[in-house]
Design an enzyme around this catalytic site. Structure first.
Site, PDB file in Angstrom:
ATOM      1  N   LYS A 299      22.773 -18.739  14.919  1.00  0.00           N
ATOM      2  CA  LYS A 299      23.520 -17.879  14.178  1.00  0.00           C
ATOM      3  C   LYS A 299      24.909 -19.145  13.985  1.00  0.00           C
ATOM      4  O   LYS A 299      26.030 -18.735  13.863  1.00  0.00           O
ATOM      5  CB  LYS A 299      24.428 -16.827  14.833  1.00  0.00           C
ATOM      6  CG  LYS A 299      23.124 -15.788  15.062  1.00  0.00           C
ATOM      7  CD  LYS A 299      22.410 -15.348  13.716  1.00  0.00           C
ATOM      8  CE  LYS A 299      23.174 -15.091  12.557  1.00  0.00           C
ATOM      9  NZ  LYS A 299      22.187 -14.685  11.384  1.00  0.00           N
ATOM     10  N   SER A 397      27.987 -12.253  14.776  1.00  0.00           N
ATOM     11  CA  SER A 397      27.217 -12.378  13.878  1.00  0.00           C
ATOM     12  C   SER A 397      25.726 -12.186  14.614  1.00  0.00           C
ATOM     13  O   SER A 397      24.859 -11.636  14.014  1.00  0.00           O
ATOM     14  CB  SER A 397      27.221 -13.801  13.560  1.00  0.00           C
ATOM     15  OG  SER A 397      26.098 -14.128  12.526  1.00  0.00           O
TER      16      SER A 397
END
Length: 591
Positions: A299, A397
């Protein structure tokens, strides 16, 4: 026998017993014979091995004696030659030669180079002195006469990168002036010399290359005692041997890079690109083990960088293999089978985002590097790309990504905080205790927790894993225990959002490949909130599928500050390890 009488049964029993006994005796005799044969064979093998060993040791001793004799002879000859050189140059007790003044250089023409006499010098120690003597033939040429001083060196129009011609050599003691031999002397004349740009690349992020002195063109005639840099990147000292002027390799100054870093025009790049692609259509293809690995972080832009690198014609991606995490025991043949088919001039790479955090992976990659080095007979250095990013944004995220993969909808406000709340509060308390108990050694204590897989790093608690995966300095230290720092490129993944072109340029430089992709190939997409790639000469945008803005309503400012304070010591430590400015990681979803 009396009991049995003449019974056939009794007779047959006795006969079978006798046969069995004879069979046992026969088998025993055969086994003894075979054992004796094997013992004789074993003794013969041992004797043969002893003979071979004795012969090998004798050959080794003879070879060593010859080498020692040659080394002693060469040492003596070189010592004599060195003393003779020092005598010619006027060196006393190892002191440097006296500088040659400009007036002396102009007044005294350089001696001519006589091949016959150079051959006599080489004959003294052919294997050692032959490479030292320059092979240019100037015996028949008239000795050059130095003209009036040329303009100052600083006034030369050719800069380091864009120079078409190498500047003339300037003696250290003389004023900064270049001496141009008169025509038709065979000495170097800038206007007539072939292009030989001096290699002086700008210092890249992964290691600077020292800037060379003025380049010395082939065949240049310089005064005795002058020291200069050849176009081969070596330092030479010019000496006078009788009536001959020869140059002796003194020491290497810098390494010429594998790839010419001089910038090229778009047309030059495109022509070279099309030629390579056309040539590869007829070249054989096979699977190659990776030359570099994107090790993480999940991420932080690993997929984006990998997809941008796939555009480069000299790179080929194998995707995510998880080999060093899950399948290392299957061996390199299995690993190789996961690679794409490419030509030999293409670099293969793979991207597995969880490599960076698993303590066993650096050891396995180092083992892999040793295996391929041993197999090829050449030391190989695998390169790793470690993409980091704002740890607070990364944690959020990661949470959103896990929920999407589970088939859930977009989390509601406060759901992320509810998910990590209790465990994160405990981690904050534990962090405070570690700092209080260990003081400045707090980072080492947490690193020991990581290596021993205890506490936050037991890999059974998804919440602590999601949080601590942003402690990048802990994992980076583990990689540095196994590899030289120049093999690791640490990228600030935040720049993949703000300026992906600069990151791709930095990566191409790290991999030592031609810079085909740069900032001009990216256009910002307002709708997506990210940059998209565009081909040279084409305004069509190629955006990464599924790349959208991170939702902002799932994190309160209070939790953001708490996460920032937790990660900041690790981020500062990473910046310190990289000897760079602190990372600008203070993401605020409200902005």
């Amino acid at each position: 026998m009396a009991r049995c009488g003449i019974s056939l049964t009794c007779l047959s029993t006795v006969f079978l017993g006798m046969m069995l006994g004879l069979s046992i005796l026969l088998i025993h005799s055969m086994l003894l014979t075979e054992r004796q044969r094997l013992e004789i064979l074993e003794n013969e093998i041992l004797d043969q091995q002893a003979d071979w060993k004795a012969q090998w040791e004798q050959a080794q001793a003879a070879q060593k004696a010859v080498q020692d004799s040659q080394a002693s002879y060469l040492h003596d000859e070189l010592e004599k030659f060195e003393k003779q050189v020092e005598s010619e140059l006027g060196i006393v007790d190892g002191a440097p030669p006296a500088p040659v003044a400009a007036a002396q250089v102009q007044a005294q023409p350089a001696p001519a180079f006589v091949p016959e006499l150079a051959a006599q010098v080489i004959a003294q120690a052919p294997e050692t002195l032959a490479p030292m003597v320059d092979d240019y033939a100037a015996a028949a040429a008239p000795a050059p006469v130095f003209a009036a001083p040329a303009p100052a060196f600083e006034a030369a129009p050719a800069p380091v990168f864009e120079a078409a011609l190498a500047p003339a050599y300037i003696p250290e003691a003389a004023p900064a002036q270049a001496f141009v031999p008169e025509a038709p002397a065979p000495a170097y004349v800038p206007d007539a010399a072939p292009a030989a740009p001096a290699y002086a690349p700008a210092a890249p992020a992964f290691g600077a290359v020292p800037a060379p002195q003025a380049a010395l063109p082939y065949g240049a005639v310089l005064p005795v005692g002058a020291v200069g840099i050849g176009v081969d990147g070596q330092e030479w000292i010019f000496i006078k041997k009788g009536e001959n002027l020869i140059k002796i390799l003194q020491k290497p100054i810098y390494q010429i890079p594998t790839f010419d870093p001089a910038p090229k025009t778009v047309d030059q790049i495109m022509v070279g690109l099309h030629e390579r692609i056309k040539r590869r259509k007829t070249m054989p293809k096979t699977q190659h083990l990776p030359s570099f690995i994107i090790i993480g972080v999940k991420k932080c832009g690993t997929s984006a960088l990998s997809r941008f690198l796939k555009i480069h014609p000299d790179l080929a991606s194998a995707g995510e293999t998880f080999f060093f995490a899950n399948n290392f025991k299957d061996g390199l043949d299995y690993y190789k089978s996961k690679m794409p088919n490419t030509t030999d001039d293409v670099l293969t790479y793979e991207k597995t985002p969880n490599y960076y955090r698993l303590p066993v992976v650096p050891d396995r990659v180092r083992n892999f590097q040793s295996q391929i080095s041993k197999a090829s007979g050449i030391k190989k250095e695998v390169k790793m790309i470690y993409i980091t990013c704002d740890p607070v944004r990364r944690a959020l995220s990661d949470f959103l990504h896990s929920r999407t993969n589970e088939g859930g909808s977009e989390p509601a406000a406060g759901e992320f905080e509810a998910f990590i709340g209790v465990r994160f509060s405990k981690m904050e308390e534990e962090m405070a205790t570690i700092k209080a108990d260990h003081g400045e050694e707090w980072h080492d204590e947490i690193y020991n927790m990581y290596k021993e897989r205890r506490g936050w790093f037991n890999y059974t608690d998804p919440i602590s894993n999601m949080i601590v995966n942003g402690a990048y300095s802990i994992f980076y230290k583990r990689w540095l225990e196994n590899f030289d720092q120049r093999q690791l490129l640490v990228i600030d993944g935040t720049e993949m959002i703000s300026n992906p072109g600069a990151v791709v340029v930095q990566t191409q430089q790290f991999l030592n490949i031609e810079r085909i992709i740069d900032e001009n190939n990216f256009i910002f997409d307002e709708e997506r909130g990210f940059y998209c790639y565009t081909r040279t000469g084409d305004e069509t945008k190629y955006c990464i599928k599924g790349q959208n803005k991170t939702p902002t309503k799932t994190l309160s400012d209070d939790m953001r500050v708490r996460l920032f304070n937790f990660f900041e010591p690790f981020s500062q430590r990473l910046a310190s390890d990289l000897a760079r400015e602190p990372f600008n990681w203070n993401w605020n979803p409200a902005l």
